[in-house]
Design a protein around this motif. Structure first.
Motif, short mmCIF file in Angstrom:
data_model
loop_
_atom_site.label_atom_id
_atom_site.label_comp_id
_atom_site.label_asym_id
_atom_site.label_seq_id
_atom_site.Cartn_x
_atom_site.Cartn_y
_atom_site.Cartn_z
N VAL A 143 -55.99 -9.02 18.42
CA VAL A 143 -54.75 -9.21 17.67
C VAL A 143 -53.55 -8.83 18.53
CG1 VAL A 143 -53.40 -8.42 15.67
CG2 VAL A 143 -55.83 -8.95 15.41
N VAL A 144 -53.64 -7.72 19.25
CA VAL A 144 -52.53 -7.31 20.12
C VAL A 144 -52.27 -8.38 21.17
CG1 VAL A 144 -51.80 -5.63 21.88
CG2 VAL A 144 -52.85 -4.84 19.74
N LYS A 145 -53.33 -8.93 21.78
CA LYS A 145 -53.16 -9.99 22.78
C LYS A 145 -52.54 -11.25 22.18
CE LYS A 145 -57.15 -10.75 24.51
NZ LYS A 145 -58.36 -11.10 25.25
N SER A 146 -52.86 -11.55 20.93
CA SER A 146 -52.39 -12.79 20.31
C SER A 146 -50.87 -12.82 20.13
CB SER A 146 -53.06 -13.00 18.95
OG SER A 146 -52.55 -12.11 17.99
N ASP A 147 -50.24 -11.68 19.96
CA ASP A 147 -48.78 -11.62 19.84
C ASP A 147 -48.31 -10.33 20.50
OD1 ASP A 147 -46.12 -11.79 19.19
OD2 ASP A 147 -46.44 -12.11 17.05
N PHE A 148 -48.41 -10.31 21.82
CA PHE A 148 -48.17 -9.11 22.60
C PHE A 148 -46.78 -8.53 22.35
CE2 PHE A 148 -47.44 -6.54 26.42
CZ PHE A 148 -48.64 -5.83 26.46
N MET A 149 -45.76 -9.38 22.25
CA MET A 149 -44.40 -8.88 22.05
C MET A 149 -44.27 -8.11 20.73
SD MET A 149 -42.68 -9.45 24.71
CE MET A 149 -41.01 -9.16 24.19
N PHE A 150 -44.83 -8.64 19.66
CA PHE A 150 -44.71 -7.97 18.36
C PHE A 150 -45.49 -6.66 18.34
CE2 PHE A 150 -46.24 -7.11 14.03
CZ PHE A 150 -45.03 -7.02 13.36
N TYR A 151 -46.70 -6.68 18.85
CA TYR A 151 -47.57 -5.50 18.74
C TYR A 151 -47.32 -4.48 19.85
CZ TYR A 151 -49.99 -7.91 15.01
OH TYR A 151 -50.27 -8.54 13.83
N ALA A 152 -47.40 -4.89 21.09
CA ALA A 152 -47.34 -3.94 22.19
C ALA A 152 -45.92 -3.55 22.58
CB ALA A 152 -48.09 -4.49 23.41
N ILE A 153 -44.95 -4.38 22.27
CA ILE A 153 -43.56 -4.02 22.56
C ILE A 153 -42.87 -3.53 21.29
CG2 ILE A 153 -41.34 -4.85 23.45
CD1 ILE A 153 -43.67 -4.79 25.54
N GLY A 154 -43.07 -4.23 20.18
CA GLY A 154 -42.43 -3.86 18.92
C GLY A 154 -42.88 -2.53 18.37
N PHE A 155 -44.18 -2.27 18.44
CA PHE A 155 -44.71 -1.03 17.87
C PHE A 155 -44.12 0.21 18.53
CE2 PHE A 155 -47.82 2.38 17.49
CZ PHE A 155 -47.99 2.42 16.11
N PRO A 156 -44.09 0.30 19.87
CA PRO A 156 -43.48 1.48 20.48
C PRO A 156 -41.99 1.62 20.13
CG PRO A 156 -44.84 0.36 22.09
CD PRO A 156 -44.75 -0.54 20.88
N ILE A 157 -41.29 0.50 19.97
CA ILE A 157 -39.88 0.56 19.57
C ILE A 157 -39.77 1.18 18.18
CG2 ILE A 157 -37.87 -0.84 18.92
CD1 ILE A 157 -38.68 -2.75 21.23
N VAL A 158 -40.62 0.71 17.27
CA VAL A 158 -40.63 1.24 15.90
C VAL A 158 -40.91 2.74 15.91
CG1 VAL A 158 -41.97 1.21 13.76
CG2 VAL A 158 -41.15 -0.94 14.75
N MET A 159 -41.91 3.16 16.67
CA MET A 159 -42.26 4.58 16.72
C MET A 159 -41.16 5.40 17.39
SD MET A 159 -45.04 5.07 15.09
CE MET A 159 -44.72 3.74 13.97
N ALA A 160 -40.50 4.85 18.41
CA ALA A 160 -39.42 5.56 19.09
C ALA A 160 -38.24 5.77 18.14
CB ALA A 160 -38.98 4.80 20.34
N VAL A 161 -37.87 4.72 17.40
CA VAL A 161 -36.78 4.84 16.44
C VAL A 161 -37.15 5.88 15.37
CG1 VAL A 161 -35.49 3.65 14.62
CG2 VAL A 161 -35.86 2.53 16.83
N GLY A 162 -38.40 5.85 14.92
CA GLY A 162 -38.86 6.84 13.95
C GLY A 162 -38.76 8.24 14.49
N SER A 163 -39.09 8.44 15.75
CA SER A 163 -39.03 9.76 16.37
C SER A 163 -37.59 10.22 16.59
CB SER A 163 -39.77 9.76 17.71
OG SER A 163 -41.14 9.55 17.49
N MET A 164 -36.73 9.27 16.96
CA MET A 164 -35.32 9.62 17.21
C MET A 164 -34.60 10.04 15.94
SD MET A 164 -33.96 7.00 20.14
CE MET A 164 -34.58 5.51 19.42
N THR A 165 -35.15 9.71 14.80
CA THR A 165 -34.54 10.11 13.53
C THR A 165 -35.28 11.31 12.95
OG1 THR A 165 -35.91 8.53 12.30
CG2 THR A 165 -33.74 7.77 13.03
N SER A 166 -35.86 12.12 13.82
CA SER A 166 -36.63 13.32 13.42
C SER A 166 -37.74 12.97 12.44
CB SER A 166 -35.70 14.37 12.82
OG SER A 166 -34.73 14.76 13.75
N GLY A 167 -38.26 11.77 12.55
CA GLY A 167 -39.37 11.35 11.70
C GLY A 167 -38.97 10.83 10.33
N ILE A 168 -37.69 10.92 9.99
CA ILE A 168 -37.24 10.50 8.66
C ILE A 168 -37.51 9.02 8.44
CG2 ILE A 168 -35.20 10.18 7.19
CD1 ILE A 168 -34.16 12.82 8.41
N LEU A 169 -37.31 8.20 9.45
CA LEU A 169 -37.53 6.76 9.31
C LEU A 169 -38.94 6.32 9.72
CD1 LEU A 169 -34.15 5.27 10.60
CD2 LEU A 169 -34.84 5.78 8.25
#
Length: 185
Positions: free
Chosen positions: A7-33
């Motif tokens: 699944v990750v290979k099938s849409d690398f941008m969404f999964y392997a690039i998007g997921f770390p962005i989502v987690m980074a934004v979540g972390s930058m908001t002290s976990g609130i988001l």
């Protein structure tokens, strides 16, 4: 693991690039988001499975629709894991038994407390399967940490997909819908 990688290979941008962005934004908001972004990512993945077109922006909009339940669940899990981690085993148990919480919010539209209870029940009823999956995820995280977290761009989404596929499999095997289980608790 193999299905997650496919699944990750099938849409690398969404999964392997998007997921770390989502987690980074979540972390930058002290976990609130983090909770609502996780829920948004899960909803987007479920839509992708149905053949719908979704993008990274959808993760944010879909997650904000579940802001309150995701925030409540995120705060309770964060506190439970944080405090429990001081004694190691309790933190591990809270993380393990809470592993499906955001899935129940995304998939069953549960509130935060009901989702926590439903996750606990699903893990308790399937101890062997959920524990092995959780330990594999811990091992992948450990390997990623040894390699300076670079592999996390692949291991992160793979772990969430492993939980998602297990959740779907266990829910398909369940005889009582989760909403009824949570209401009975």
């Amino acid at each position: 693991v193999k299905r997650s990688w496919e699944v990750v290979k099938s849409d690398f941008m969404f999964y392997a690039i998007g997921f770390p962005i989502v987690m980074a934004v979540g972390s930058m908001t002290s976990g609130i988001l983090r909770g609502l972004l996780t829920v948004g990512w899960l909803i987007a993945h479920l839509k992708k499975e149905k053949g719908e077109t979704v993008g990274l922006g959808d993760v944010f909009s879909l997650g904000f629709e579940k802001f309150v339940p995701a925030l409540i669940a995120s705060l309770i899990l964060g506190l439970g894991i944080g405090i429990g981690s001081m004694l190691i085993i309790p933190g591990f148990l809270v993380a393990w038994f809470g592993m499906f919480t955001f899935h129940f919010i995304a998939d069953q539209d549960m509130d935060g407390i009901a989702a926590l209870k439903a996750s606990y029940e699903l893990c308790r009823e399937n101890i062997g399967t959920t524990l092995v999956t959780f330990l594999i995820m811990c091992l992948l995280g450990f390997v990623a940490s040894l390699l300076c977290f670079i592999p996390i761009i692949v291991f992160g989404p793979m772990c969430y997909l492993m939980i998602t596929f297990l959740y779907q499999e266990l829910r398909a095997d369940a005889s009582v819908p989760a909403t009824e289980e949570a209401e009975a608790a």
